[in-house]
Write an enzyme that holds these catalytic residues in place. Structure first.
Site, short mmCIF file in Angstrom:
data_model
loop_
_atom_site.label_atom_id
_atom_site.label_comp_id
_atom_site.label_asym_id
_atom_site.label_seq_id
_atom_site.Cartn_x
_atom_site.Cartn_y
_atom_site.Cartn_z
N THR A 191 -1.66 -7.69 -0.89
CA THR A 191 -0.25 -7.31 -0.73
C THR A 191 0.50 -8.51 -0.14
O THR A 191 -0.12 -9.52 0.22
CB THR A 191 -0.07 -6.14 0.26
N ASP A 192 1.82 -8.38 0.01
CA ASP A 192 2.60 -9.46 0.62
C ASP A 192 2.12 -9.75 2.04
O ASP A 192 2.13 -10.89 2.48
CB ASP A 192 4.08 -9.06 0.67
N ILE A 211 0.84 -1.21 0.00
CA ILE A 211 0.00 0.00 0.00
C ILE A 211 0.87 1.26 0.00
O ILE A 211 0.58 2.23 -0.71
CB ILE A 211 -0.95 -0.03 1.22
N TYR A 217 -2.90 -6.78 17.29
CA TYR A 217 -2.96 -5.89 16.11
C TYR A 217 -4.20 -5.01 16.16
O TYR A 217 -4.13 -3.80 15.95
CB TYR A 217 -2.96 -6.78 14.86
N ASP A 228 13.68 2.97 10.55
CA ASP A 228 12.79 2.16 11.39
C ASP A 228 11.92 3.15 12.17
O ASP A 228 12.42 3.91 13.00
CB ASP A 228 13.64 1.31 12.35
P1 NDP Z 1 3.45 -4.77 3.58
O1 NDP Z 1 3.99 -5.71 4.61
O2 NDP Z 1 3.27 -5.27 2.19
O3 NDP Z 1 4.37 -3.45 3.53
C1 NDP Z 1 4.69 -2.79 4.72
C2 NDP Z 1 6.04 -2.12 4.59
O4 NDP Z 1 6.33 -1.48 5.84
C3 NDP Z 1 7.17 -3.12 4.33
O5 NDP Z 1 8.07 -2.62 3.35
C4 NDP Z 1 7.83 -3.22 5.70
O6 NDP Z 1 9.20 -3.58 5.64
C5 NDP Z 1 7.66 -1.81 6.21
N1 NDP Z 1 7.86 -1.73 7.65
C6 NDP Z 1 7.51 -2.64 8.59
N2 NDP Z 1 7.92 -2.25 9.79
C7 NDP Z 1 8.55 -1.06 9.64
C8 NDP Z 1 9.22 -0.17 10.52
N3 NDP Z 1 9.35 -0.43 11.82
N4 NDP Z 1 9.74 0.97 10.02
C9 NDP Z 1 9.64 1.24 8.70
N5 NDP Z 1 9.05 0.42 7.81
C10 NDP Z 1 8.51 -0.72 8.28
O7 NDP Z 1 2.09 -4.22 4.18
P2 NDP Z 1 0.75 -3.64 3.45
O8 NDP Z 1 1.13 -2.77 2.32
O9 NDP Z 1 -0.19 -4.77 3.23
O10 NDP Z 1 0.14 -2.79 4.65
C11 NDP Z 1 0.42 -1.40 4.81
C12 NDP Z 1 -0.42 -0.89 5.97
O11 NDP Z 1 -1.79 -1.18 5.72
C13 NDP Z 1 -0.08 -1.54 7.33
O12 NDP Z 1 -0.15 -0.57 8.35
C14 NDP Z 1 -1.19 -2.57 7.50
O13 NDP Z 1 -1.44 -2.85 8.86
C15 NDP Z 1 -2.36 -1.85 6.84
N6 NDP Z 1 -3.42 -2.76 6.39
C16 NDP Z 1 -3.18 -3.68 5.40
C17 NDP Z 1 -4.20 -4.54 4.99
C18 NDP Z 1 -4.01 -5.57 3.92
O14 NDP Z 1 -4.94 -6.37 3.70
N7 NDP Z 1 -2.89 -5.61 3.20
C19 NDP Z 1 -5.53 -4.48 5.62
C20 NDP Z 1 -5.67 -3.46 6.63
C21 NDP Z 1 -4.63 -2.65 6.99
P3 NDP Z 1 9.59 -5.16 5.80
O15 NDP Z 1 8.96 -5.85 4.66
O16 NDP Z 1 11.10 -5.18 5.73
O17 NDP Z 1 9.05 -5.58 7.12
#
Ligand code: NDP
Length: 251
Positions: A187-188, A18, A152, A60
């Site tokens: 997404t992943d 996202i 969560y 981070d």
């Molecule tokens: P992804 O896991 O695909 O992407 C999240 C990104 O955030 C990754 O690149 C990850 O890095 C990075 N990240 C994680 N922890 C940290 C940190 N401490 N500091 C900086 N970067 C960080 O997630 P989505 O795109 O699916 O989700 C994005 C947001 O949407 C999240 O907040 C999620 O909770 C929310 N969401 C998603 C849903 C879904 O169905 N996909 C549904 C509802 C909410 P790395 O991969 O190295 O961990």
């Protein structure tokens, strides 16, 4: 409708999913975009794909020193942030009794505290400009959840609370704060969730969607870009579901 010309938008968790889609949508609407992620290689590659409107920083979001350094570096290269999307987050599964305090702190660090830390770093610049827009990516789990998603769901409910409270605090300075609550988005992160569940869970999830399909990162991104823009100039303190109608269902 969504014009972000001359805006500077920072997006956390922008390496993939996202966050990457939000950064691309903001750039396509005319913004300069600053991408932050813990995954340095991934965020650099996403910025490269977006092109000259994008810069990036490894960060981070749970570490205040890294947050302050990244926001300051992006201010140097792009200008003062007028938009922020607190998107970085992780899924978390734990038992209420066996979960440790360390695990609790890790989950709340990423899914709640990080959004405050990055907001805290950008708000002084927005206050000086007298305008700005923040969008926090919460979740459907903030308002309705299922067994196994503790803590969560608790952290995301906190993020919606933070959204409302920050909106009250900074509204008088011309800054809007909203949340977007996605449902199932391809997404992943979602792939990881399905991989650890029963094989039928994906079909069961699909059956709950009024529209009969899961969402895409781009469909979340277009709502986020709208909320960042002047077209949403009278919207603040709100939580926008982007969930294919899941939260409208009783059963
Ligand atoms: P992804 O896991 O695909 O992407 C999240 C990104 O955030 C990754 O690149 C990850 O890095 C990075 N990240 C994680 N922890 C940290 C940190 N401490 N500091 C900086 N970067 C960080 O997630 P989505 O795109 O699916 O989700 C994005 C947001 O949407 C999240 O907040 C999620 O909770 C929310 N969401 C998603 C849903 C879904 O169905 N996909 C549904 C509802 C909410 P790395 O991969 O190295 O961990």
């Amino acid at each position: 409708m969504t014009d972000l010309t001359d805006e500077v938008v920072l997006v956390t968790g922008a390496a993939r999913g996202i966050g990457a889609a939000v950064a691309a949508a903001a750039a396509a609407s005319g913004a300069r975009v600053g991408l932050l992620d813990i995954d340095g290689d991934g965020v650099r590659e996403t910025a490269r794909r977006i092109g000259p409107a994008a810069d990036w920083a490894t960060c981070d979001i749970t570490r205040e020193d890294q947050v302050d350094e990244a926001v300051s570096a992006l201010r140097e290269s792009l200008g003062t942030a007028t938009g922020l999307v607190n998107n970085a987050g992780r899924n978390a599964y734990a038992d209420v009794v066996s979960m440790t305090t360390r695990q609790w702190d890790e989950v709340f660090g990423v899914d709640l505290k990080g959004a405050w830390l990055v907001s805290r770093a950008v708000l002084p610049g927005m206050r000086d400009l007298g305008r700005g827009a923040i969008v926090n990516i919460a979740s459907l789990h903030a308002t309705m959840t299922c067994p196994g998603m503790f803590p969560y769901a608790s952290a995301k409910a906190g993020l919606v609370g933070l959204t409302r409270s920050m909106a009250l605090e900074v509204g008088p300075q011309g800054i809007r704060v909203n949340a977007v609550s996605p449902g199932y988005i391809e997404t992943d992160l979602l792939a990881e969730y399905f991989a650890q569940e029963r094989p039928e869970v994906r079909e069961e999830a699909l059956a709950k969607h009024i529209l009969g399909r899961l969402g895409t990162p781009e469909q979340v991104a277009s709502v986020v870009a709208f909320l960042l823009s002047g077209a949403a100039g009278f919207v603040t303190g709100a939580d926008w579901p982007v969930d294919g109608g899941m939260s409208a269902r009783f059963a």
